[in-house]
Motif scaffolding. Structure first.
Motif, PDB file in Angstrom:
ATOM      1  N   PRO A 168       6.265   3.498  -4.331  1.00 28.57           N
ATOM      2  CA  PRO A 168       6.330   2.983  -2.964  1.00 28.57           C
ATOM      3  C   PRO A 168       7.759   2.603  -2.577  1.00 28.57           C
ATOM      4  O   PRO A 168       8.594   2.332  -3.448  1.00 28.57           O
ATOM      5  CB  PRO A 168       5.436   1.740  -3.011  1.00 28.57           C
ATOM      6  N   PRO A 169       8.037   2.561  -1.282  1.00 28.47           N
ATOM      7  CA  PRO A 169       9.364   2.116  -0.854  1.00 28.47           C
ATOM      8  C   PRO A 169       9.541   0.632  -1.131  1.00 28.47           C
ATOM      9  O   PRO A 169       8.569  -0.108  -1.309  1.00 28.47           O
ATOM     10  CB  PRO A 169       9.356   2.391   0.658  1.00 28.47           C
ATOM     11  N   LYS A 170      10.789   0.206  -1.174  1.00 25.22           N
ATOM     12  CA  LYS A 170      11.069  -1.221  -1.299  1.00 25.22           C
ATOM     13  C   LYS A 170      10.670  -1.908   0.004  1.00 25.22           C
ATOM     14  O   LYS A 170      10.760  -1.328   1.085  1.00 25.22           O
ATOM     15  CB  LYS A 170      12.552  -1.456  -1.568  1.00 25.22           C
ATOM     16  N   VAL A 171      10.226  -3.151  -0.109  1.00 26.07           N
ATOM     17  CA  VAL A 171       9.830  -3.923   1.071  1.00 26.07           C
ATOM     18  C   VAL A 171      10.693  -5.172   1.171  1.00 26.07           C
ATOM     19  O   VAL A 171      10.818  -5.932   0.205  1.00 26.07           O
ATOM     20  CB  VAL A 171       8.345  -4.335   1.004  1.00 26.07           C
ATOM     21  N   VAL A 172      11.316  -5.359   2.327  1.00 26.46           N
ATOM     22  CA  VAL A 172      12.008  -6.607   2.646  1.00 26.46           C
ATOM     23  C   VAL A 172      11.228  -7.286   3.764  1.00 26.46           C
ATOM     24  O   VAL A 172      11.046  -6.713   4.841  1.00 26.46           O
ATOM     25  CB  VAL A 172      13.458  -6.364   3.105  1.00 26.46           C
ATOM     26  N   VAL A 173      10.746  -8.473   3.499  1.00 22.78           N
ATOM     27  CA  VAL A 173       9.972  -9.224   4.483  1.00 22.78           C
ATOM     28  C   VAL A 173      10.926  -9.947   5.428  1.00 22.78           C
ATOM     29  O   VAL A 173      11.908 -10.548   4.989  1.00 22.78           O
ATOM     30  CB  VAL A 173       9.045 -10.235   3.781  1.00 22.78           C
ATOM     31  N   ILE A 174      10.657  -9.865   6.728  1.00 21.96           N
ATOM     32  CA  ILE A 174      11.418 -10.641   7.700  1.00 21.96           C
ATOM     33  C   ILE A 174      10.530 -11.757   8.222  1.00 21.96           C
ATOM     34  O   ILE A 174       9.347 -11.563   8.485  1.00 21.96           O
ATOM     35  CB  ILE A 174      11.942  -9.758   8.856  1.00 21.96           C
ATOM     36  N   THR A 175      11.095 -12.941   8.338  1.00 26.84           N
ATOM     37  CA  THR A 175      10.298 -14.109   8.673  1.00 26.84           C
ATOM     38  C   THR A 175      11.107 -15.075   9.524  1.00 26.84           C
ATOM     39  O   THR A 175      12.342 -15.072   9.489  1.00 26.84           O
ATOM     40  CB  THR A 175       9.815 -14.826   7.397  1.00 26.84           C
ATOM     41  N   THR A 176      10.414 -15.889  10.277  1.00 28.35           N
ATOM     42  CA  THR A 176      11.090 -16.908  11.088  1.00 28.35           C
ATOM     43  C   THR A 176      11.479 -18.098  10.236  1.00 28.35           C
ATOM     44  O   THR A 176      12.563 -18.661  10.396  1.00 28.35           O
ATOM     45  CB  THR A 176      10.165 -17.368  12.235  1.00 28.35           C
ATOM     46  N   PHE A 177      10.606 -18.476   9.283  1.00 35.59           N
ATOM     47  CA  PHE A 177      10.853 -19.646   8.447  1.00 35.59           C
ATOM     48  C   PHE A 177      10.834 -19.239   6.980  1.00 35.59           C
ATOM     49  O   PHE A 177       9.849 -18.666   6.513  1.00 35.59           O
ATOM     50  CB  PHE A 177       9.797 -20.728   8.697  1.00 35.59           C
TER      51      PHE A 177
END
Length: 235
Positions: free
Chosen positions: A95-104
């Motif tokens: 699978p591709p790498k995942v970078v999570v984007i978040t507000t907090f």
């Protein structure tokens, strides 16, 4: 010289250039997706190949577009980033790498996404250069952690004892502690005074022994097993 720039009518030899890191942007807000696409497309070495408005769209798009990295919103109304990350890891052998984007950064959902196999996380309001750096970092096999945030999130979870950590050597545990502090492979190599290739070998051994998909998931598992954190002498 001729119009093509080469002698005797021959074209110039091709210039060797690394292919850009391909990125799929996933966020339920159209304005956010549009902004991220514009910002990332302007960064050297990055190419946004697609967008998704919900986690349910991620797996089909990944299978079609084959991005290197998925920039994934953690909170979405139908299928969130946690479940989308799980689906990628369950369905794809690579699978591709995942970078999570978040507000907090202290969002409990972030920790669950890391546990599901995300390589790291970044705040939505981070400078575009920082987001681009995070994407390049995970594409190269490293992780993106905010060590104190992960430590606080892990402290709120019960310890889950597992026999997997017993198989780790002292050097592998040292490496895990550096990884938990946010050290890159090169920084860990410098700190332990070994070669980068040696560190990569150790990282591979740690992932295999813990059955972890990446460095970040290994750190999360180490916290959950009580190997890191208060009372574990993790420095």
């Amino acid at each position: 010289m001729n119009a093509h720039g080469g002698p005797a009518g021959l074209p110039d030899p091709p210039v060797s250039v690394d292919p850009p890191v391909s990125v799929l942007v996933v966020d339920d807000e159209e304005l956010t997706r549009t902004g991220l696409r514009a910002l990332l497309s302007a960064k050297p070495g990055l190419a946004v190949v697609g967008e998704a408005a919900d986690g349910a769209e991620v797996l089909p798009l990944v299978e079609r577009l084959r991005p290197d990295v998925v920039l994934m919103d953690v909170r979405m109304p139908y299928v969130d980033g946690i479940e989308a990350t799980r689906r990628l890891r369950a369905a794809l052998p690579d699978p591709p790498k995942v970078v999570v984007i978040t507000t907090f950064e202290n969002d409990e959902h972030v920790y669950d996404a890391l546990r599901a196999g995300a390589s790291g996380f970044i705040r939505k309001r981070a400078p575009s250069q920082q987001i681009a750096h995070a994407i390049r970092l995970v594409a190269s096999g490293d992780s993106v952690l905010f060590p104190e945030a992960v430590r606080r999130l892990a402290a709120a979870r019960p310890v889950r004892r597992t026999g997997r950590v017993a198989a780790l050597t002292r050097r592998e545990i040292e490496l895990l502690r550096l990884m938990a502090k946010g050290h890159s492979n090169q920084e860990a190599a410098d700190d332990l005074r070994v070669s980068l290739e040696t560190i990569k070998t150790h990282v591979g051994n740690v992932l295999t022994k813990l059955d972890a998909g990446n460095r970040t998931q290994a750190v999360v598992m180490a916290y959950e097993a009580g190997l890191l954190g208060p009372g574990a002498h993790d420095g």
